[in-house]
Design an enzyme around this catalytic site. Sequence first.
Site: not given
Ligand code: GAL
Length: 730
Positions: A375, A448
Amino acid sequence: MRKVLCMNYGWKYSPTYAEEMTKTDFDDSAWEKVTLPHTNIELPFNYFDDKLFQFVSCYRTSFFLRPQYAGKKVAFLFEGVMTYGKLYVNGQFVSEKKCGYTDWLADVTDFLHVGVNSIAVMVDSTERPDIPPFGGVIDYLTYGGIYRDVSAIITDKESIEDIVCTTQNVFPDADLKVQVCVSESAIGGKLTVMVRKDGKILAQKTAVAKQRETDIQFQHLKVALWDVEAPNLYEICVRLKGHDVRRFRYGFRTAKFTTEGFFLNGKRLQLCGLNRHQAFPYVGYAMPKNAQVKDADILKKELCLNLVRTSHYPQSRYFLDRCDEIGLLVFEEIPGWQHIGDEKWKALAVQNVKDMIVRDRNRPSVILWGVRINESDDDHDFYTVTNRVAHETDPTRQTAGVRWKGCSECLEDVFAINDFMTVDDPLPIRDTRFMTGLDHDIPYLVTEYMGHMFPTKIYDNEERLVRHAVRHAEVQNSLCSDPRKSGGIGWCAFDYNTHRHFGTNDKICYHGVMDMFRTPKYAACFYASQGDEKIVLEPATIWGFGERSIGGVVPLPIFTNCDKVVFCVEGREPLEFFPDSEHFPYLKHPPVVIREMPDVWGDSWRPVRFVGYKDGKVVAEKRYTPSPFASRLELVPDDSEIFTNDVTRVVVRAVDQVGNVMKFFQEPIFIRVRGAKRIGPEIVSLQGGVYAFWIRSQRRGKAVIEVGCNSLQTETVTVAIKGKEQKKNL
Ligand code: GAL
């Protein structure tokens, strides 16, 4: 000769550090005796200061070099020291390591003498801004200590330093290149390379090592391919005549992300995965083999996933070995979280790319290298280098880099993006071209979704747990609808401890489909129901009339791979329900959803049975009582037998008279363990009617585990402990 000695035993530990502790004659007799893997501090479950583990400590041991090893090459391999380590042998500084997740191989040949040698390691577990992932804030804890295994590797000066296998082709037969790298003094030596299966030699070739690197080519190997359903493994054995032998497991397969999705051995495979943090309650990262193996098993066998992302760093060899063994694909990435540091910091990140790939490039399970800081913003020059280094170190695998921002520069082979939508958005996942900003397709993977968009605790109310699970199903359904997306990796497998800036303010991110003890929430049941190996029938309810707002239990999703569910409320006509392919047309096994309930309440709130059918036959049944009462504690260890210096998890469930977990049974339980060490406190509360803990074995024998509470009978289980050194192929 090659000798790999386990160095996990006989360490002394001090939670403070001073330079004189590295000296040979330093008196450490008052220090605590510890065994590796070790955490620098055991943490509470939650509500702790997230700086507790951030301090500098010292580990000392002695290493006995036998006379027969005089003149040999000796290296110490530290598989994980968090975050910064400095090694001293006999009072002399040997080397340092600035990464808590990759191998630290220290050549100690010139520092050792025959007999007893003093070893000291300074371990700085502070979040040093000069070392990735630090410099900004990160949403996880990195813990501290020498938290993975340590080994001594003893070889002749003439040795095999590295072996790189590449499958060049698998159709109709496999072509394999084995590149062997030997030490300078081994040039001129005779090499033999064997491909073996179950002890039988399938193919063998010899060559003279004319220079440090020698390529040995095998053609037309008739092998069974490695894939997620049949993870066929072979053994590659390389011999340097008179001096060295190395062997490891290898699988033949091809893997490619394309604009039409991901292809394994030329066949499209829809990827369905979750992110995994390697953290556990109380001891953080410091968990031996079994816990790592079990996590892979949970992901593949319980949750029926075919992919895991090792968010956000390279993970344990044990975990990855198991992924190779059971056919769980891996997206492995370098340490990092949103922040990019200065040039020196970037140089370490580039080194991490190399170290990660060198360690894991012979693994069939690894299909993608993550070469961006998770990110982070675009950084053209930096990511040009990480991609180049990845491709040079492993020309066979593609790269990806996880971004949060659409339309960002993609220097990688696969566009990987975290696609977080709110649970109420009609669009669970966005369009690929909208996200890439391009007018053409490129290989695409969602890395994600969910996570902080809908944190959910195992003891949350039913409506929330159901919404959480259904949203995971909606996202997967949406992912499956577009063949250009290779699939998706949800956030995340297990709840995890985090910093004060994230999660609930108790230092936990409740983002898992399982809690920190790996107990399933309903979302886990959704993933499990997409598998075919075992029957799943999980109604997302406790069957309580007044648990949900206004009352009743609808809409009631039943996560199942059955083709029909018969809903039988006592005294009523049974009703048939079928998978909801109208709302989940793309899922392999859409949940069965009961949207309206016959008018049952008051006295007609009766016992219920959900009966699952497959091909016209009853294959599963789940019963609920309208009036559960505390019946017994169920105590289930993951293993009935473990080796010394390993762990097993013991799951405790408070169940009612029909065997269902009583979600709101909060009584404290006590846990007494004899013959092994209990990880975590003696008295704890059940969470959602469940708790789990790990026991760590020390000596061989038997662990006797007793769990009880105020109102239920005390239960006892035993786990046998066998003694055997864990053998490592290093
Ligand atoms: C994302 C991140 C993860 C975690 C997640 C929580 O932005 O890459 O490590 O923090 O959010 O939803």
